[in-house]
Write a protein that holds these residues in place. Structure first.
Motif, PDB file in Angstrom:
ATOM      1  N   ALA A  26       1.091  -1.585   0.158  1.00  0.00           N
ATOM      2  CA  ALA A  26      -0.246   0.093  -0.103  1.00  0.00           C
ATOM      3  C   ALA A  26       0.756   1.157   0.026  1.00  0.00           C
ATOM      4  O   ALA A  26       0.618   2.834  -0.925  1.00  0.00           O
ATOM      5  CB  ALA A  26      -1.162  -0.234   1.176  1.00  0.00           C
ATOM      6  N   ASN A  27       1.748   0.645   0.680  1.00  0.00           N
ATOM      7  CA  ASN A  27       2.748   2.202   0.794  1.00  0.00           C
ATOM      8  C   ASN A  27       3.617   2.703  -0.385  1.00  0.00           C
ATOM      9  O   ASN A  27       3.706   3.754  -0.898  1.00  0.00           O
ATOM     10  CB  ASN A  27       3.485   2.234   1.616  1.00  0.00           C
ATOM     11  CG  ASN A  27       3.206   2.514   3.207  1.00  0.00           C
ATOM     12  OD1 ASN A  27       2.462   3.972   3.424  1.00  0.00           O
ATOM     13  ND2 ASN A  27       3.921   1.769   4.521  1.00  0.00           N
ATOM     14  N   ASN A  29       2.536   1.518  -3.757  1.00  0.00           N
ATOM     15  CA  ASN A  29       1.316   1.370  -4.599  1.00  0.00           C
ATOM     16  C   ASN A  29       0.220   1.764  -3.989  1.00  0.00           C
ATOM     17  O   ASN A  29      -0.915   1.216  -4.309  1.00  0.00           O
ATOM     18  CB  ASN A  29       1.510   0.178  -5.400  1.00  0.00           C
ATOM     19  CG  ASN A  29       2.171  -1.181  -5.857  1.00  0.00           C
ATOM     20  OD1 ASN A  29       2.832  -0.645  -6.308  1.00  0.00           O
ATOM     21  ND2 ASN A  29       3.046  -1.797  -4.324  1.00  0.00           N
ATOM     22  N   PRO A  30       0.443   3.181  -4.239  1.00  0.00           N
ATOM     23  CA  PRO A  30      -0.829   4.210  -4.081  1.00  0.00           C
ATOM     24  C   PRO A  30      -1.874   4.248  -4.907  1.00  0.00           C
ATOM     25  O   PRO A  30      -1.876   3.789  -6.256  1.00  0.00           O
ATOM     26  CB  PRO A  30      -0.759   5.867  -4.262  1.00  0.00           C
ATOM     27  CG  PRO A  30       1.191   6.147  -4.821  1.00  0.00           C
ATOM     28  CD  PRO A  30       1.640   4.218  -4.825  1.00  0.00           C
ATOM     29  N   CYS A  31      -3.289   4.696  -4.648  1.00  0.00           N
ATOM     30  CA  CYS A  31      -4.724   4.184  -5.274  1.00  0.00           C
ATOM     31  C   CYS A  31      -4.241   5.031  -6.221  1.00  0.00           C
ATOM     32  O   CYS A  31      -5.246   4.417  -7.224  1.00  0.00           O
ATOM     33  CB  CYS A  31      -5.779   4.892  -4.310  1.00  0.00           C
ATOM     34  SG  CYS A  31      -4.970   6.708  -3.610  1.00  0.00           S
ATOM     35  N   TYR A  35      -1.773  10.918  -6.470  1.00  0.00           N
ATOM     36  CA  TYR A  35      -1.805  10.550  -4.734  1.00  0.00           C
ATOM     37  C   TYR A  35      -0.719  11.507  -4.098  1.00  0.00           C
ATOM     38  O   TYR A  35      -0.415  11.553  -5.162  1.00  0.00           O
ATOM     39  CB  TYR A  35      -1.910   9.549  -4.865  1.00  0.00           C
ATOM     40  CG  TYR A  35      -1.434   8.621  -3.162  1.00  0.00           C
ATOM     41  CD1 TYR A  35      -2.428   9.166  -2.176  1.00  0.00           C
ATOM     42  CD2 TYR A  35      -0.354   8.877  -2.650  1.00  0.00           C
ATOM     43  CE1 TYR A  35      -2.169   8.732  -0.932  1.00  0.00           C
ATOM     44  CE2 TYR A  35      -0.136   8.493  -1.537  1.00  0.00           C
ATOM     45  CZ  TYR A  35      -0.727   8.163  -0.130  1.00  0.00           C
ATOM     46  OH  TYR A  35      -0.882   8.966   0.121  1.00  0.00           O
ATOM     47  N   PRO A  36      -0.669  11.952  -3.536  1.00  0.00           N
ATOM     48  CA  PRO A  36      -1.849  12.057  -2.278  1.00  0.00           C
ATOM     49  C   PRO A  36      -3.253  13.180  -2.565  1.00  0.00           C
ATOM     50  O   PRO A  36      -3.931  13.830  -1.858  1.00  0.00           O
ATOM     51  CB  PRO A  36      -1.161  13.203  -1.473  1.00  0.00           C
ATOM     52  CG  PRO A  36       0.231  13.314  -1.666  1.00  0.00           C
ATOM     53  CD  PRO A  36       0.478  12.936  -3.155  1.00  0.00           C
ATOM     54  N   LEU A  43      -3.892   5.607   2.757  1.00  0.00           N
ATOM     55  CA  LEU A  43      -2.919   4.814   2.008  1.00  0.00           C
ATOM     56  C   LEU A  43      -3.806   3.379   2.413  1.00  0.00           C
ATOM     57  O   LEU A  43      -3.832   2.280   2.082  1.00  0.00           O
ATOM     58  CB  LEU A  43      -2.750   4.712   4.279  1.00  0.00           C
ATOM     59  CG  LEU A  43      -1.749   4.848   4.815  1.00  0.00           C
ATOM     60  CD1 LEU A  43      -1.060   4.384   6.064  1.00  0.00           C
ATOM     61  CD2 LEU A  43      -0.406   5.006   4.066  1.00  0.00           C
ATOM     62  N   GLN A  44      -4.246   3.518   0.506  1.00  0.00           N
ATOM     63  CA  GLN A  44      -5.060   3.012   0.033  1.00  0.00           C
ATOM     64  C   GLN A  44      -4.227   2.371  -1.234  1.00  0.00           C
ATOM     65  O   GLN A  44      -3.995   3.324  -1.649  1.00  0.00           O
ATOM     66  CB  GLN A  44      -6.763   3.287  -1.142  1.00  0.00           C
ATOM     67  CG  GLN A  44      -7.455   1.988  -1.418  1.00  0.00           C
ATOM     68  CD  GLN A  44      -8.675   2.953  -1.773  1.00  0.00           C
ATOM     69  OE1 GLN A  44      -9.096   4.065  -1.215  1.00  0.00           O
ATOM     70  NE2 GLN A  44      -8.758   3.077  -3.035  1.00  0.00           N
ATOM     71  N   SER A  45      -4.026   1.264  -1.708  1.00  0.00           N
ATOM     72  CA  SER A  45      -3.341   0.752  -2.510  1.00  0.00           C
ATOM     73  C   SER A  45      -4.384   0.513  -3.520  1.00  0.00           C
ATOM     74  O   SER A  45      -5.584   1.306  -4.224  1.00  0.00           O
ATOM     75  CB  SER A  45      -3.323  -0.602  -2.249  1.00  0.00           C
ATOM     76  OG  SER A  45      -3.842  -1.655  -2.533  1.00  0.00           O
ATOM     77  N   ASP A  46      -3.587   0.831  -5.289  1.00  0.00           N
ATOM     78  CA  ASP A  46      -3.672   0.494  -6.120  1.00  0.00           C
ATOM     79  C   ASP A  46      -4.872  -0.190  -6.267  1.00  0.00           C
ATOM     80  O   ASP A  46      -4.420  -1.252  -5.713  1.00  0.00           O
ATOM     81  CB  ASP A  46      -3.087   0.500  -7.040  1.00  0.00           C
ATOM     82  CG  ASP A  46      -1.589  -0.827  -7.288  1.00  0.00           C
ATOM     83  OD1 ASP A  46      -2.306  -1.887  -6.670  1.00  0.00           O
ATOM     84  OD2 ASP A  46      -0.814  -1.154  -7.464  1.00  0.00           O
TER      85      ASP A  46
END
Length: 158
Positions: A26-27, A29-31, A35-36, A43-46
């Motif tokens: 998650a850290n 590979n951010p959403c 991001y941000p 802390l949502q992943s892709d």
């Protein structure tokens, strides 16, 4: 409203190492690309988590045999973080296929999920909860008492 399914595959892989690997993923590979500066929780992943952790997708394949496409992400909430409790659904009206949403709690938590229709999910770890993607829901709006990790999924059927 929703169907609760237990998945022994998750029970077998849900170890402290697995939890640490999910947090690292998650850290790294951010959403999304912005991001941000997006509206996703911090802390949502892709949505490609299933490619790295293939047993997660296999667990859903066992429960839902006619998946044509899947998105799968992790949401990590630290005890010091405010949980994002916005009402939302996962329905994608541009895709003309039956759509399901799935949720699994990987850690013990006091924060469940509530639906606008008054139903709620009381968290049980290693359990997939599956419902129609049009249902509006959110995490309960209350403080998180410890590390809370959930898996979320959008599932499109054949």
């Amino acid at each position: 409203m929703n169907i609760k399914k237990h998945c022994n595959i998750l029970k077998n892989i849900n170890t402290s190492k697995f939890i640490n690997d999910i947090v690292k993923y998650a850290n790294k590979n951010p959403c999304c690309k912005i991001y941000p500066n997006c509206t996703h929780p911090p802390l949502q992943s892709d949505a490609l988590l299933y490619k790295k952790f293939t047993k997660l997708k296999k667990s859903l394949d066992l429960l839902i045999p006619n998946i044509s496409q899947i998105q799968l992400w992790a949401l990590v909430t630290l005890p010091t973080m405010k949980i994002s409790s916005q009402w939302h659904s996962h329905e994608n009206k541009e895709i003309n296929k039956k759509q399901l949403s799935a949720l699994c709690y990987l850690t013990k938590t006091n924060v469940g999920t509530e639906f606008k229709n008054g139903k709620s999910i009381k968290p049980q770890i290693n359990t997939w909860y599956i419902w129609d993607s049009s249902l509006v829901h959110r995490p309960e709006d209350k403080p998180v008492n410890n590390l809370r990790i959930t898996l979320g999924s959008n599932i499109y059927l054949k």
